[in-house]
Design an enzyme around this catalytic site. Structure first.
Site, PDB file in Angstrom:
ATOM      1  N   ASP A  39       0.844  -1.196   0.000  1.00  0.00           N
ATOM      2  CA  ASP A  39       0.000   0.000   0.000  1.00  0.00           C
ATOM      3  C   ASP A  39       0.883   1.251   0.000  1.00  0.00           C
ATOM      4  O   ASP A  39       1.906   1.304   0.685  1.00  0.00           O
ATOM      5  CB  ASP A  39      -0.906  -0.005   1.238  1.00  0.00           C
ATOM      6  CG  ASP A  39      -2.067   0.978   1.104  1.00  0.00           C
ATOM      7  OD1 ASP A  39      -3.213   0.519   0.978  1.00  0.00           O
ATOM      8  OD2 ASP A  39      -1.809   2.207   1.125  1.00  0.00           O
ATOM      9  N   ILE A  40       0.474   2.246  -0.745  1.00  0.00           N
ATOM     10  CA  ILE A  40       1.272   3.474  -0.885  1.00  0.00           C
ATOM     11  C   ILE A  40       1.265   4.305   0.406  1.00  0.00           C
ATOM     12  O   ILE A  40       2.181   5.109   0.636  1.00  0.00           O
ATOM     13  CB  ILE A  40       0.758   4.298  -2.086  1.00  0.00           C
ATOM     14  CG1 ILE A  40       1.848   5.200  -2.641  1.00  0.00           C
ATOM     15  CG2 ILE A  40      -0.493   5.070  -1.735  1.00  0.00           C
ATOM     16  CD1 ILE A  40       1.510   5.802  -3.996  1.00  0.00           C
ATOM     17  N   ASN A  97     -12.958  -3.116   2.273  1.00  0.00           N
ATOM     18  CA  ASN A  97     -13.988  -2.088   2.326  1.00  0.00           C
ATOM     19  C   ASN A  97     -14.924  -2.255   1.133  1.00  0.00           C
ATOM     20  O   ASN A  97     -14.495  -2.558   0.027  1.00  0.00           O
ATOM     21  CB  ASN A  97     -13.345  -0.701   2.303  1.00  0.00           C
ATOM     22  CG  ASN A  97     -12.615  -0.398   3.591  1.00  0.00           C
ATOM     23  OD1 ASN A  97     -13.142  -0.640   4.680  1.00  0.00           O
ATOM     24  ND2 ASN A  97     -11.392   0.107   3.492  1.00  0.00           N
ATOM     25  N   GLU A 105     -12.240   3.534  -1.347  1.00  0.00           N
ATOM     26  CA  GLU A 105     -11.823   4.639  -2.231  1.00  0.00           C
ATOM     27  C   GLU A 105     -11.516   4.194  -3.645  1.00  0.00           C
ATOM     28  O   GLU A 105     -11.676   4.970  -4.579  1.00  0.00           O
ATOM     29  CB  GLU A 105     -10.595   5.347  -1.641  1.00  0.00           C
ATOM     30  CG  GLU A 105     -10.942   6.198  -0.433  1.00  0.00           C
ATOM     31  CD  GLU A 105      -9.755   7.004   0.071  1.00  0.00           C
ATOM     32  OE1 GLU A 105      -8.654   6.861  -0.487  1.00  0.00           O
ATOM     33  OE2 GLU A 105      -9.953   7.760   1.036  1.00  0.00           O
ATOM     34  N   VAL A 106     -10.994   2.977  -3.769  1.00  0.00           N
ATOM     35  CA  VAL A 106     -10.603   2.506  -5.104  1.00  0.00           C
ATOM     36  C   VAL A 106     -11.643   1.489  -5.579  1.00  0.00           C
ATOM     37  O   VAL A 106     -11.851   0.454  -4.930  1.00  0.00           O
ATOM     38  CB  VAL A 106      -9.196   1.878  -5.087  1.00  0.00           C
ATOM     39  CG1 VAL A 106      -8.824   1.376  -6.479  1.00  0.00           C
ATOM     40  CG2 VAL A 106      -8.166   2.888  -4.588  1.00  0.00           C
ATOM     41  N   HIS A 110     -10.342  -5.172  -3.503  1.00  0.00           N
ATOM     42  CA  HIS A 110      -9.026  -5.449  -2.943  1.00  0.00           C
ATOM     43  C   HIS A 110      -9.161  -5.860  -1.489  1.00  0.00           C
ATOM     44  O   HIS A 110     -10.059  -5.409  -0.782  1.00  0.00           O
ATOM     45  CB  HIS A 110      -8.102  -4.228  -3.046  1.00  0.00           C
ATOM     46  CG  HIS A 110      -8.706  -2.947  -2.563  1.00  0.00           C
ATOM     47  ND1 HIS A 110      -9.615  -2.235  -3.299  1.00  0.00           N
ATOM     48  CD2 HIS A 110      -8.543  -2.249  -1.414  1.00  0.00           C
ATOM     49  CE1 HIS A 110      -9.977  -1.156  -2.629  1.00  0.00           C
ATOM     50  NE2 HIS A 110      -9.356  -1.142  -1.465  1.00  0.00           N
ATOM     51  N   HIS A 112      -7.026  -5.863   2.057  1.00  0.00           N
ATOM     52  CA  HIS A 112      -5.873  -5.344   2.788  1.00  0.00           C
ATOM     53  C   HIS A 112      -5.336  -6.451   3.690  1.00  0.00           C
ATOM     54  O   HIS A 112      -6.109  -7.124   4.369  1.00  0.00           O
ATOM     55  CB  HIS A 112      -6.282  -4.179   3.702  1.00  0.00           C
ATOM     56  CG  HIS A 112      -6.856  -2.991   3.007  1.00  0.00           C
ATOM     57  ND1 HIS A 112      -6.173  -1.802   2.853  1.00  0.00           N
ATOM     58  CD2 HIS A 112      -8.065  -2.780   2.424  1.00  0.00           C
ATOM     59  CE1 HIS A 112      -6.928  -0.915   2.227  1.00  0.00           C
ATOM     60  NE2 HIS A 112      -8.088  -1.490   1.953  1.00  0.00           N
TER      61      HIS A 112
HETATM   62  P1  5GP Z   1      -9.801   1.413   0.250  1.00  0.00           P
HETATM   63  O1  5GP Z   1     -10.035   2.631   1.086  1.00  0.00           O
HETATM   64  O2  5GP Z   1     -10.390   1.565  -1.131  1.00  0.00           O
HETATM   65  O3  5GP Z   1     -10.187   0.136   0.932  1.00  0.00           O
HETATM   66  O4  5GP Z   1      -8.232   1.284   0.094  1.00  0.00           O
HETATM   67  C1  5GP Z   1      -7.515   1.827  -0.943  1.00  0.00           C
HETATM   68  C2  5GP Z   1      -6.047   1.725  -0.575  1.00  0.00           C
HETATM   69  O5  5GP Z   1      -5.295   1.929  -1.745  1.00  0.00           O
HETATM   70  C3  5GP Z   1      -5.591   2.769   0.438  1.00  0.00           C
HETATM   71  O6  5GP Z   1      -5.047   2.117   1.573  1.00  0.00           O
HETATM   72  C4  5GP Z   1      -4.558   3.585  -0.336  1.00  0.00           C
HETATM   73  O7  5GP Z   1      -3.458   3.989   0.468  1.00  0.00           O
HETATM   74  C5  5GP Z   1      -4.139   2.640  -1.435  1.00  0.00           C
HETATM   75  N1  5GP Z   1      -3.714   3.288  -2.664  1.00  0.00           N
HETATM   76  C6  5GP Z   1      -4.342   4.300  -3.312  1.00  0.00           C
HETATM   77  N2  5GP Z   1      -3.676   4.631  -4.424  1.00  0.00           N
HETATM   78  C7  5GP Z   1      -2.598   3.813  -4.491  1.00  0.00           C
HETATM   79  C8  5GP Z   1      -1.532   3.670  -5.430  1.00  0.00           C
HETATM   80  O8  5GP Z   1      -1.430   4.366  -6.433  1.00  0.00           O
HETATM   81  N3  5GP Z   1      -0.610   2.709  -5.165  1.00  0.00           N
HETATM   82  C9  5GP Z   1      -0.691   1.892  -4.067  1.00  0.00           C
HETATM   83  N4  5GP Z   1       0.270   0.988  -3.905  1.00  0.00           N
HETATM   84  N5  5GP Z   1      -1.687   2.007  -3.165  1.00  0.00           N
HETATM   85  C10 5GP Z   1      -2.629   2.944  -3.372  1.00  0.00           C
END
Ligand code: 5GP
Length: 127
Positions: A39-40, A97, A105-106, A110, A112
């Site tokens: 994760d970034i 999520n 957010e994405v 996915h 985690h």
């Molecule tokens: P969500 O909130 O959708 O469950 O998690 C999205 C995750 O993707 C977040 O923890 C965020 O830090 C990670 N993320 C967002 N953009 C990028 C990216 O460009 N590269 C990587 N490696 N992680 C990302």
């Protein structure tokens, strides 16, 4: 901005772009069905994301629409990643999520994997 866990798949989402190699990632595992990368913005000493290679918006989409073999292979891959990272002895948390209230957010499903320190008993921020 949290996204809907339903609706059409956006092929321009960040994880689709990572899968196509348009955006770099730090990979830790890859097979026919899944890609795992760091994760970034890690929220624990180990914070890895595991994503299916197929186009699924969310857990709701993936669990309902993916072929059974794909669902099985994906979750096996999550376990393999955690094992390969040496996380089994101390333990880890997996989390997905789904939709606006979760803060997803994405819009590409996915999981985690969080590990590397005691993660606490609270599963819900502010809950
Ligand atoms: P969500 O909130 O959708 O469950 O998690 C999205 C995750 O993707 C977040 O923890 C965020 O830090 C990670 N993320 C967002 N953009 C990028 C990216 O460009 N590269 C990587 N490696 N992680 C990302």
């Amino acid at each position: 901005m949290p996204v809907s866990g339903h609706g059409p798949y956006d092929p321009q989402n960040i994880f689709a772009r990572i899968l196509r190699g348009e955006i770099p990632c730090q990979p830790v595992f890859e097979n026919e069905v899944a890609l795992a990368f760091h994760d970034i913005a890690p929220q624990a000493p180990v914070h890895v994301l595991v994503i299916p290679k197929g186009a699924y918006v969310s857990f709701a989409d993936f669990s309902a629409e993916a072929p059974a073999e794909t669902v099985a292979a994906f979750f096996r891959a999550v376990g393999e990643v955690a094992k390969a990272l040496g996380l089994e002895a101390a333990g880890y948390r997996i989390l997905a999520n789904m939709g606006p209230h979760s803060g997803q957010e994405v819009p590409h499903f996915h999981v985690h994997i969080l590990a590397g320190r005691p993660l606490g008993a609270r599963l819900v921020a502010g809950g």
